[in-house]
Design a protein around this motif. Structure first.
Motif, PDB file in Angstrom:
ATOM      1  N   ARG A  55      34.822  37.592  42.840  1.00 24.53           N
ATOM      2  CA  ARG A  55      35.125  36.613  43.446  1.00 24.53           C
ATOM      3  C   ARG A  55      33.221  36.806  44.792  1.00 24.53           C
ATOM      4  N   THR A  56      32.172  36.017  43.892  1.00 31.20           N
ATOM      5  CA  THR A  56      31.595  35.088  44.735  1.00 31.20           C
ATOM      6  C   THR A  56      30.889  34.069  45.385  1.00 31.20           C
ATOM      7  N   SER A  57      30.058  33.414  45.803  1.00 30.35           N
ATOM      8  CA  SER A  57      30.442  32.793  46.425  1.00 30.35           C
ATOM      9  C   SER A  57      29.654  31.038  45.207  1.00 30.35           C
ATOM     10  N   GLU A  58      29.327  32.054  44.604  1.00 38.33           N
ATOM     11  CA  GLU A  58      28.698  31.012  43.537  1.00 38.33           C
ATOM     12  C   GLU A  58      29.861  31.317  42.218  1.00 38.33           C
ATOM     13  N   GLY A  59      31.054  32.021  42.772  1.00 37.84           N
ATOM     14  CA  GLY A  59      31.545  31.733  41.241  1.00 37.84           C
ATOM     15  C   GLY A  59      32.344  33.202  40.964  1.00 37.84           C
ATOM     16  N   LEU A  60      32.857  33.451  39.446  1.00 37.99           N
ATOM     17  CA  LEU A  60      33.710  34.989  39.216  1.00 37.99           C
ATOM     18  C   LEU A  60      33.120  35.136  37.949  1.00 37.99           C
ATOM     19  N   SER A  61      32.733  37.149  38.134  1.00 36.96           N
ATOM     20  CA  SER A  61      32.247  37.371  37.363  1.00 36.96           C
ATOM     21  C   SER A  61      33.186  38.567  37.521  1.00 36.96           C
ATOM     22  N   VAL A  62      32.811  39.638  35.918  1.00 38.23           N
ATOM     23  CA  VAL A  62      33.967  40.463  35.768  1.00 38.23           C
ATOM     24  C   VAL A  62      33.187  41.668  34.843  1.00 38.23           C
ATOM     25  N   MET A  63      33.884  43.291  35.626  1.00 39.92           N
ATOM     26  CA  MET A  63      33.363  44.051  34.830  1.00 39.92           C
ATOM     27  C   MET A  63      34.613  44.157  34.070  1.00 39.92           C
ATOM     28  N   ARG A  64      33.709  44.607  32.729  1.00 40.50           N
ATOM     29  CA  ARG A  64      34.884  45.769  31.636  1.00 40.50           C
ATOM     30  C   ARG A  64      34.687  46.922  32.085  1.00 40.50           C
ATOM     31  N   THR A  65      36.402  47.428  31.823  1.00 36.62           N
ATOM     32  CA  THR A  65      36.534  49.132  31.780  1.00 36.62           C
ATOM     33  C   THR A  65      35.536  49.891  30.819  1.00 36.62           C
TER      34      THR A  65
END
Length: 70
Positions: A55-65
């Motif tokens: 969770r960043t101040s601008e939204g969500l990011s996902v790193m896949r396995t």
């Protein structure tokens, strides 16, 4: 902070997400250049699958396995 199943320590900062290697103790910094929404990291969560939600101040990011970018 979060420790994943590979024993890497993930640390939130205002200058990106830091990942500490369990083998040599060095840190790698992840930033917008790696696909994060923003460099100001608020929280990090790991799923049982190994995926990482940031969770960043601008939204969500996902790193896949297995990936090295968000």
């Amino acid at each position: 902070m979060y420790i994943d199943r590979r024993e890497r320590l993930w640390v939130c900062s205002h200058d990106g997400l830091l990942c500490r290697s369990p083998t040599d103790g060095t840190f790698r910094r992840y930033s917008r250049e790696d696909g994060l929404c923003d460099d100001s990291i608020v929280d990090v969560y790991g799923y049982p699958s190994g995926d990482l939600l940031v969770r960043t101040s601008e939204g969500l990011s996902v790193m896949r396995t297995g990936d090295t970018k968000f």
